[in-house]
Every structure is written in C-alpha cells, then in structure tokens.
Motif scaffolding. Structure first.
Motif, PDB file in Angstrom:
ATOM      1  N   HIS A  10      30.849  32.877   0.677  1.00 26.31           N
ATOM      2  CA  HIS A  10      31.454  32.845  -0.776  1.00 26.31           C
ATOM      3  C   HIS A  10      30.434  32.818  -1.725  1.00 26.31           C
ATOM      4  CE1 HIS A  10      33.389  30.441  -4.173  1.00 26.31           C
ATOM      5  NE2 HIS A  10      34.259  31.155  -3.718  1.00 26.31           N
ATOM      6  N   PHE A  11      30.947  33.260  -2.947  1.00 26.27           N
ATOM      7  CA  PHE A  11      29.572  33.082  -4.047  1.00 26.27           C
ATOM      8  C   PHE A  11      30.434  33.067  -5.159  1.00 26.27           C
ATOM      9  CE2 PHE A  11      30.469  37.811  -3.483  1.00 26.27           C
ATOM     10  CZ  PHE A  11      30.668  38.274  -4.588  1.00 26.27           C
ATOM     11  N   SER A  12      29.685  32.620  -6.325  1.00 32.12           N
ATOM     12  CA  SER A  12      29.952  32.634  -7.625  1.00 32.12           C
ATOM     13  C   SER A  12      28.863  33.211  -8.723  1.00 32.12           C
ATOM     14  CB  SER A  12      30.387  31.426  -8.004  1.00 32.12           C
ATOM     15  OG  SER A  12      29.301  30.502  -8.066  1.00 32.12           O
ATOM     16  N   SER A  13      28.756  33.182  -9.764  1.00 37.42           N
ATOM     17  CA  SER A  13      27.722  33.594 -10.692  1.00 37.42           C
ATOM     18  C   SER A  13      26.498  32.666 -10.443  1.00 37.42           C
ATOM     19  CB  SER A  13      28.182  33.660 -12.174  1.00 37.42           C
ATOM     20  OG  SER A  13      28.706  32.408 -12.556  1.00 37.42           O
ATOM     21  N   THR A  14      26.637  31.517  -9.799  1.00 38.29           N
ATOM     22  CA  THR A  14      25.438  30.552  -9.727  1.00 38.29           C
ATOM     23  C   THR A  14      25.109  30.137  -8.433  1.00 38.29           C
ATOM     24  OG1 THR A  14      26.915  28.739 -10.239  1.00 38.29           O
ATOM     25  CG2 THR A  14      25.886  29.825 -12.192  1.00 38.29           C
ATOM     26  N   HIS A  15      26.213  30.529  -7.480  1.00 37.72           N
ATOM     27  CA  HIS A  15      26.044  29.700  -6.140  1.00 37.72           C
ATOM     28  C   HIS A  15      26.289  30.666  -5.191  1.00 37.72           C
ATOM     29  CE1 HIS A  15      26.469  26.241  -8.896  1.00 37.72           C
ATOM     30  NE2 HIS A  15      25.746  25.468  -7.944  1.00 37.72           N
ATOM     31  N   PHE A  16      25.904  30.445  -3.969  1.00 34.94           N
ATOM     32  CA  PHE A  16      26.334  30.867  -2.832  1.00 34.94           C
ATOM     33  C   PHE A  16      26.651  30.112  -1.753  1.00 34.94           C
ATOM     34  CE2 PHE A  16      22.077  31.766  -2.075  1.00 34.94           C
ATOM     35  CZ  PHE A  16      21.863  31.664  -0.727  1.00 34.94           C
ATOM     36  N   THR A  17      27.308  30.391  -0.647  1.00 34.94           N
ATOM     37  CA  THR A  17      27.602  29.419   0.539  1.00 34.94           C
ATOM     38  C   THR A  17      27.475  30.346   1.911  1.00 34.94           C
ATOM     39  OG1 THR A  17      29.364  28.328  -0.764  1.00 34.94           O
ATOM     40  CG2 THR A  17      29.381  28.153   1.574  1.00 34.94           C
ATOM     41  N   VAL A  18      26.645  29.407   2.611  1.00 34.22           N
ATOM     42  CA  VAL A  18      26.634  29.907   3.874  1.00 34.22           C
ATOM     43  C   VAL A  18      26.861  28.841   4.941  1.00 34.22           C
ATOM     44  CG1 VAL A  18      24.698  31.583   3.429  1.00 34.22           C
ATOM     45  CG2 VAL A  18      24.002  29.352   3.799  1.00 34.22           C
ATOM     46  N   GLU A  19      26.926  29.075   6.402  1.00 31.23           N
ATOM     47  CA  GLU A  19      27.131  28.317   7.490  1.00 31.23           C
ATOM     48  C   GLU A  19      26.175  28.208   8.551  1.00 31.23           C
ATOM     49  OE1 GLU A  19      31.143  27.608   8.578  1.00 31.23           O
ATOM     50  OE2 GLU A  19      31.909  28.307   6.584  1.00 31.23           O
ATOM     51  N   THR A  20      25.731  27.371   9.327  1.00 30.35           N
ATOM     52  CA  THR A  20      24.616  27.511  10.161  1.00 30.35           C
ATOM     53  C   THR A  20      24.803  26.294  11.266  1.00 30.35           C
ATOM     54  OG1 THR A  20      22.441  27.759  10.674  1.00 30.35           O
ATOM     55  CG2 THR A  20      22.973  26.047   8.776  1.00 30.35           C
ATOM     56  N   PHE A  21      24.303  26.454  12.453  1.00 29.57           N
ATOM     57  CA  PHE A  21      24.241  25.263  13.363  1.00 29.57           C
ATOM     58  C   PHE A  21      23.120  24.222  13.320  1.00 29.57           C
ATOM     59  CE2 PHE A  21      26.750  28.471  15.128  1.00 29.57           C
ATOM     60  CZ  PHE A  21      27.991  27.677  15.603  1.00 29.57           C
ATOM     61  N   HIS A  22      23.351  23.050  13.861  1.00 32.77           N
ATOM     62  CA  HIS A  22      22.038  22.103  13.824  1.00 32.77           C
ATOM     63  C   HIS A  22      20.966  22.339  14.905  1.00 32.77           C
ATOM     64  CE1 HIS A  22      24.146  19.189  11.337  1.00 32.77           C
ATOM     65  NE2 HIS A  22      25.328  19.393  11.928  1.00 32.77           N
ATOM     66  N   THR A  23      20.385  23.634  14.795  1.00 31.85           N
ATOM     67  CA  THR A  23      19.193  24.049  15.471  1.00 31.85           C
ATOM     68  C   THR A  23      18.264  24.486  14.811  1.00 31.85           C
ATOM     69  OG1 THR A  23      20.160  26.613  15.596  1.00 31.85           O
ATOM     70  CG2 THR A  23      20.846  24.916  17.353  1.00 31.85           C
ATOM     71  N   THR A  24      17.999  24.400  13.688  1.00 30.50           N
ATOM     72  CA  THR A  24      16.810  24.464  12.814  1.00 30.50           C
ATOM     73  C   THR A  24      16.541  23.557  12.091  1.00 30.50           C
ATOM     74  OG1 THR A  24      17.860  25.691  10.887  1.00 30.50           O
ATOM     75  CG2 THR A  24      17.532  27.324  12.999  1.00 30.50           C
TER      76      THR A  24
END
Length: 210
Positions: free
Chosen positions: A52-66
């Motif tokens: 997802h993204f807007s003019s000021t932000h973007f969204t990502v998902e990840t796992f608890h491995t880093t």
C-alpha cells in the motif's frame, strides 16, 4: 536486486506486530516518486514488497527474522529501490535476502572516518575477507579488517550522513548480507569436489563398470 547505495532515510510511522510477522508503515519522499504496488524496496537491507502507498507513506510486511523486529515508531531506516537496468552499479550486488544479524561491538574515530567493529555469526565468517564486500542494514561497504568472528568497516562522512549506521551504538543489531559471489563460488567448488570423489575406481567397481 539492489546495489547497497542508500537512496533515502525513512521513518517508521507505525508498527503492527503479529505473532510471527510485522506490518510497517514508513514515511518517505524519494522512494515514493515512482512507486507502484508490488514494487520491491530494501528496508535496512531486507527486500520487501509494497502492499500500500500514499503520497507520504508506504506499507510493507515482514517476518520476525531480521533486525526489523527491533523497530519502533520514530525509528529511522535505510531505503533503496530495486536496481533498474539503466542504473550504475555503484556498490555491489545486494539481493535483499539477509543472511543473519551482526552485533555492534565497538566504534572509534580516525580523523573524519568512523570505524565500526561488529560480531558476525560463525557460519558467515568464511565469506568475509579484507577489501571484500559486505552489506550492513542494506549499505554496501568494503571490509577493512577481519579477525576471528569480528569484522571492521569504515564509514566515510557521506555514509555517516546518508545512512543509519552512524547512529548505531554498542550492542545494537544490524542486518548482515554477505557477498553473493562467494556463495556461488563455494557451491561450484563443493559440486566439483563431489563429482571428483564420486568418479573413483572404487565407485566404478561398485556400480559394475569393471
């Protein structure tokens, strides 16, 4: 694929923690100029997909491995868009597939350079050599020294200013990615040795060739 040349420092606007994964909303500017859903962005060296993204932000998902699991609202992160074919390769080939976590052991200054020594997991020491390449939190760096399970890198003023590494303190963790070239060479050598060992006189006798 990335180069390890950080384009922008973003800021974590929101963290949604789940039992096994994280959802991160990140404030940015440069990264958003040509962003599209499904694009790959390296966040502290971790290749993630924009959901997802807007003019000021973007969204990502990840796992608890880093090391991303340590992020909080307000944390700063290194950002880089995926390499395009017309780009210069200013750093080295960085895949965004993190090998493990390194721990900051010590820091010292020599003139305007900041030297940082980090503890590396034993299993990755074999890929590290002086003047070789390493990616720490997605930043392409040249190895200054390797000793036992520690590696030392040098941050010039530009790298100190344009990445989050200079803000790390003793005990902090960073994402580690070794140079992929070393892994390919190791695999080819291993396969070559296996083939040589398998074509022995004893092997041929056991399999009825004579």
């Amino acid at each position: 694929m990335f180069t390890g040349i950080i384009e922008e420092i973003g800021t974590i606007a929101q963290v949604q923690s789940r039992p096994q994964s994280l959802k991160l909303e990140i404030t940015a500017h440069t990264i958003l100029q040509d962003i599209e859903l499904g694009h790959s962005i390296a966040v502290n060296g971790v290749c993630l997909t924009v959901t997802h993204f807007s003019s000021t932000h973007f969204t990502v998902e990840t796992f608890h491995t880093t090391s991303l699991q340590k992020l909080k609202t307000g944390s700063e992160v290194n950002l880089e868009r995926a390499l395009s074919l017309q780009d210069r390769l200013g750093g080295h080939f960085v895949t965004g597939h993190v090998d493990g976590i390194a721990i900051v052991h010590s820091q010292y200054e020599v003139e305007n350079a900041l030297y940082m020594t980090l503890r590396i997991p034993d299993e990755w020491k074999k890929y590290l050599l002086p003047k070789g390449a390493i990616a720490l939190d997605g930043t392409s760096l040249t190895i200054f020294k390797v000793e036992d399970n520690q590696v030392t890198i040098s941050l010039i003023p530009h790298t100190q200013e344009k990445t989050v590494l200079a803000n790390k303190e003793m005990g902090d963790v960073v994402n580690l990615e070794c140079d992929v070239l070393g892994k390919y060479v190791e695999q080819m050598v291993f396969q070559s040795k296996v083939k040589q060992q398998s074509l022995t006189k004893d092997f041929l006798q056991r399999n009825g060739f004579f």
